[in-house]
Design an enzyme around this catalytic site. Sequence first.
Site, PDB file in Angstrom:
ATOM      1  N   CYS A  86      28.508  32.867  16.940  1.00  0.00           N
ATOM      2  CA  CYS A  86      27.759  32.815  15.751  1.00  0.00           C
ATOM      3  C   CYS A  86      28.285  33.923  14.802  1.00  0.00           C
ATOM      4  O   CYS A  86      29.490  34.005  14.420  1.00  0.00           O
ATOM      5  CB  CYS A  86      26.229  32.916  15.793  1.00  0.00           C
ATOM      6  N   HIS A 186      25.520  28.201  19.414  1.00  0.00           N
ATOM      7  CA  HIS A 186      25.097  29.237  20.341  1.00  0.00           C
ATOM      8  C   HIS A 186      25.174  28.533  21.468  1.00  0.00           C
ATOM      9  O   HIS A 186      24.282  27.510  22.064  1.00  0.00           O
ATOM     10  CB  HIS A 186      23.768  29.489  20.209  1.00  0.00           C
ATOM     11  N   GLU A 188      24.781  29.544  24.616  1.00  0.00           N
ATOM     12  CA  GLU A 188      23.653  29.861  25.490  1.00  0.00           C
ATOM     13  C   GLU A 188      22.298  29.148  25.134  1.00  0.00           C
ATOM     14  O   GLU A 188      21.177  29.132  25.695  1.00  0.00           O
ATOM     15  CB  GLU A 188      23.421  31.372  25.258  1.00  0.00           C
TER      16      GLU A 188
END
Lengths: 218, 271
Positions: A86, A186, A188
């Site tokens: 990001c 993202h 994750e």
Amino acid sequence: MTVGAPVSIAVIDYGAGNLRSIRRALEAAGAQVTVTSDPMVVHRADAVVFPGVGAAGAAMDRLRQLGLVTTIGEVVAKDRPFLGICLGMQLLFDHQEEGNTRGLGLLQGRVHALSATVKVPQIGWNRARWLQNAAGYNEAEEEDFYFVHSYVIEPDDLADVVAVTRYGEVFPSVVRHNQVWGTQFHPEKSGPAGLRLIAGWVDGVRASAATTRERVPA
Amino acid sequence: MKGLAPSVAAGLPETGPYRRIIPCLDVTDGRVVKGIEFLALRDAGDPVEMAAFYDREGADELVFLDITASSDSRRTMIEVVERTADQVFIPLTVGGGVRAVADIRELLGAGADKVSINTAAITDPGLIAAGAEVFGRQCIVVAIDARYEPERRGWGVYTHGGRRASGLDAVTWAAEAARRGAGELLLTSMDRDGTRDGYDLALLEAVAASVTIPVIASGGAGTLDHLVAGLQPGRADAVLAASIFHFGEYRVDEARAHLAQHGIPVRRPVS
């Protein structure tokens, strides 16, 4: 075979946001993870992850205070895998439109604001299409990932673009130049699709660490 | 991007990020107030188990709201957030009793991606900007509890879990919260909450027209068509729902398929 060999990954902590998710996601891929702001720990790791949140200027100031700008330059010069997520991806580039800040300058290109014709920030899931085989995905594959951003990157070298996404404009959602990697989304926070990317990237780290160890016998 | 052949993006969605389906869990002292009743979860009152279930079901995000928000309950919530973040890899918003930058830091550090601020955003509006400056505005969700007030010919904002009238106008306050740095608005119609009569579409339209940040619709979802109505252009970017999912009436995947049938862009089903 290098599969399963332990790799150490330093996740850079500069004092903002959720680092627990990226840590757990890397651990799920078999990495030994240290969340750290210590340049020595970053130096010793097989690979480095730089998750970015907040404002570009504040993040760069904090990295400088911690002595991490130099460190990051050194580990990248040694060809250690480095993944910016990001804002962490945007800061790979030197020129930042946001607040006229200068970034890390590890990749050539620019960062510009998303067009005012769309809602900004982009918050939510959007699709990425792979243009080359990388990070656990194959060329032409598409998957949905979670994005939160107001700026997009524009690398000078089109060969660095691994995947693209459309929001108002078409922009690179994954980039790679040698061992410098970035994702605009993202991973994750992108459920199974994101965990697959992280596992693919960690596999690459494992291969790269094994090569390095062969070159420099203990 | 300049230089890329247009063909590389041919067929990619043009509608921007998909509309989101967000199950919401009300939590008190680390327990879900209304647990999932239709599944043999080991512990249906455990927010972590419910979060993992909704993640598997393909929820786009999750919200935990601490409805007591006492200091004891908040400490328990931190532990719940940590356990959730250890196994659930979709965005998590946590709200309830967030009063200071330190509270935000603690929740994000535990594994929340965003915090929702309600009463404190009104009693201390500087908190919105302070939080946005440190953590980025994408972390700051301002929750607005709104009720129609005929004398106002509009909606008033209520605080303290809906018990206290703030005197603010919901549309005016939404615009101010956005200007102060909110990244999203979580807009609950108190008139519709619990009725299952559908979202307050007039409220959604009025607020959506006053801001450029995403609006999450909350309060009143009883059918999948209600979700469709809430997500029409000019209304919400995301829909929050509790009981229609908790009671097993609808599964998240079913809701997604229904939205897709109605032309609403949604994420692919999770395989």
